[in-house]
Design a protein around this motif. Structure first.
Motif, PDB file in Angstrom:
ATOM      1  N   GLY A  98      -1.663   3.059  -3.184  1.00 40.19           N
ATOM      2  CA  GLY A  98      -2.026   1.666  -2.930  1.00 40.19           C
ATOM      3  C   GLY A  98      -1.373   0.657  -3.844  1.00 40.19           C
ATOM      4  O   GLY A  98      -1.588  -0.546  -3.682  1.00 40.19           O
ATOM      5  N   TYR A  99      -0.569   1.121  -4.803  1.00 41.39           N
ATOM      6  CA  TYR A  99       0.106   0.171  -5.685  1.00 41.39           C
ATOM      7  C   TYR A  99       1.237  -0.534  -4.933  1.00 41.39           C
ATOM      8  O   TYR A  99       1.944   0.079  -4.135  1.00 41.39           O
ATOM      9  CB  TYR A  99       0.694   0.876  -6.904  1.00 41.39           C
ATOM     10  CG  TYR A  99      -0.358   1.325  -7.881  1.00 41.39           C
ATOM     11  CD1 TYR A  99      -0.952   0.418  -8.753  1.00 41.39           C
ATOM     12  CD2 TYR A  99      -0.763   2.653  -7.925  1.00 41.39           C
ATOM     13  CE1 TYR A  99      -1.936   0.827  -9.644  1.00 41.39           C
ATOM     14  CE2 TYR A  99      -1.744   3.072  -8.815  1.00 41.39           C
ATOM     15  CZ  TYR A  99      -2.328   2.152  -9.668  1.00 41.39           C
ATOM     16  OH  TYR A  99      -3.292   2.555 -10.538  1.00 41.39           O
ATOM     17  N   ALA A 100       1.409  -1.801  -5.217  1.00 41.34           N
ATOM     18  CA  ALA A 100       2.545  -2.549  -4.678  1.00 41.34           C
ATOM     19  C   ALA A 100       3.814  -2.019  -5.337  1.00 41.34           C
ATOM     20  O   ALA A 100       3.750  -1.411  -6.417  1.00 41.34           O
ATOM     21  CB  ALA A 100       2.372  -4.025  -4.986  1.00 41.34           C
ATOM     22  N   PRO A 101       4.982  -2.248  -4.728  1.00 46.03           N
ATOM     23  CA  PRO A 101       6.221  -1.661  -5.263  1.00 46.03           C
ATOM     24  C   PRO A 101       6.457  -1.963  -6.749  1.00 46.03           C
ATOM     25  O   PRO A 101       6.775  -1.044  -7.518  1.00 46.03           O
ATOM     26  CB  PRO A 101       7.305  -2.296  -4.390  1.00 46.03           C
ATOM     27  CG  PRO A 101       6.610  -2.574  -3.099  1.00 46.03           C
ATOM     28  CD  PRO A 101       5.204  -2.936  -3.442  1.00 46.03           C
ATOM     29  N   GLY A 102       6.290  -3.220  -7.147  1.00 43.67           N
ATOM     30  CA  GLY A 102       6.542  -3.566  -8.555  1.00 43.67           C
ATOM     31  C   GLY A 102       5.561  -2.887  -9.495  1.00 43.67           C
ATOM     32  O   GLY A 102       5.926  -2.421 -10.576  1.00 43.67           O
ATOM     33  N   GLN A 103       4.301  -2.799  -9.053  1.00 43.80           N
ATOM     34  CA  GLN A 103       3.269  -2.140  -9.877  1.00 43.80           C
ATOM     35  C   GLN A 103       3.559  -0.648  -9.999  1.00 43.80           C
ATOM     36  O   GLN A 103       3.396  -0.061 -11.058  1.00 43.80           O
ATOM     37  CB  GLN A 103       1.906  -2.290  -9.206  1.00 43.80           C
ATOM     38  CG  GLN A 103       1.215  -3.593  -9.474  1.00 43.80           C
ATOM     39  CD  GLN A 103      -0.134  -3.600  -8.758  1.00 43.80           C
ATOM     40  OE1 GLN A 103      -0.198  -3.248  -7.572  1.00 43.80           O
ATOM     41  NE2 GLN A 103      -1.170  -3.991  -9.446  1.00 43.80           N
TER      42      GLN A 103
END
Ligand code: SD4
Length: 337
Positions: free
Chosen positions: A270-275
């Motif tokens: 569920g993390y966004a790409p940057g995260q």
């Protein structure tokens, strides 16, 4: 199992929409997008965009895109690159599509476009990776031409300089034009700058992801050394349910932590790409400890939704993002140390 619907639900809850490094392109739906490493990515993106703009497949886009860098005179991803410590240029490349098909070559000599050979390995053999002489023989059997032996003028000059001390010390951010202007000039005789790697990931109009990575590896490496770029899950990984990621920098450390596979699994959570890139980088920092200062590693990632992001270990990494004919820009990545 994490699927696109679940991913979109998480997105709408804000769980994947990062506050940092989670850029969302202005366009919506299956708007194509291509991102690639370092400033050489700007030109590579243009070629990839021609494919994406015409509703072409992401796989073709990422192949065409990095071929520009492989054949660019001043950009040493291909045969013009710095050699290994014995004076030979050896190339690594990998490619992966939306069906988890993948192909790679490593320690390949005298072939101009290793990325095309990697694709042939994927499509025309039962294998994923061919190396060295076997990879070259396979390339010739597929109609590729054996290029002349020898180094480019710039590589010859660099190699002679290197032989004076023969010390293996990869230069951090050698790929970044701006950084080199300020810190470590590596201007080539035609006025351009040194690069040894390009990685690219793209989402096409059909909503499918693919990625590619091609490199001459670290200059003055030991003969036979292979980095992360041709290793699926290290230098490149694509999971069409989740996203695609590519790595650049110190290959040994990317391999050590299963770099891009880690990024994709974090995105699956569920993390966004940057995260996801940042979390993976934190893991690397923990492994490397105080030695982290001596290296550069960077990840770029794209998810199914067209969101992209990046993170690097230390300042100086940038990546190119293209979502249209006149929308192709460089973004400075955030860094940990
Ligand atoms: C390698 N990861 O061979 C490559 C080098 C690189 O920008 O990415 N340089 O280790």
């Amino acid at each position: 199992m994490f699927n696109r619907r679940k991913f979109l639900q998480l997105s709408s809850l804000g769980l994947t929409a990062a506050g940092f490094s989670g850029f969302r392109p202005k366009t919506a739906g299956n708007q194509p997008i291509v991102i690639s490493t370092w400033d050489a990515g700007i030109d590579a993106n243009k070629a990839a965009w021609k494919v994406l703009r015409n509703k072409g497949r992401a796989l073709d886009a990422v192949e065409q895109g990095v071929m520009v860098t492989e054949s660019s005179q001043g950009c040493c991803v291909g045969l013009g690159a710095n050699p290994d410590r014995d004076g030979y240029v050896t190339l690594d490349a990998s490619i992966m599509d939306e069906f988890a098909n993948c192909g790679a070559v490593a320690f390949l000599e005298r072939i101009k476009h290793p990325i095309q050979v990697a694709r042939k390995v994927m499509e025309n053999t039962p294998h994923v990776m061919l190396v060295g002489e076997g990879a070259q023989q396979f390339a010739l059997s597929q109609g590729f031409v054996l290029e002349k032996e020898g180094l480019s003028k710039d590589a010859e000059t660099e190699y002679k300089k290197w032989l004076e001390k023969s010390e293996y010390k990869p230069v951090i951010n050698i790929e970044n034009k701006k950084h080199q202007t300020a810190f470590a000039p590596a201007r080539l005789s035609d006025g351009s700058w040194n690069h040894d790697t390009i990685g690219m990931v793209a989402l096409d109009a059909a909503g499918n992801l693919s990625g590619s990575c091609t490199t001459s590896g670290q200059g003055f490496k030991m003969r036979g050394r292979v980095g992360d770029s041709p290793i699926i899950g290290a230098g490149l990984f694509v999971d069409n349910e989740v996203g695609a990621a590519v790595a650049t920098g110190q290959g040994e450390d990317v391999i050590r932590m299963g770099g891009t596979h880690t990024v994709i699994e974090l995105m699956r959570q569920g993390y966004a790409p940057g995260q996801a890139c940042k979390k993976a980088m934190e893991r690397l920092l923990k492994i490397k400890g105080s030695k982290a200062k001596e290296i550069q590693v960077a990840f770029i990632a794209l998810n199914k939704n067209g969101e992209h992001g990046a993170y690097c270990l230390q300042k100086g990494f940038n990546y190119a993002v293209c979502t249209g004919d006149d929308q192709n820009t460089l973004i400075e990545a955030k860094y940990l140390i």
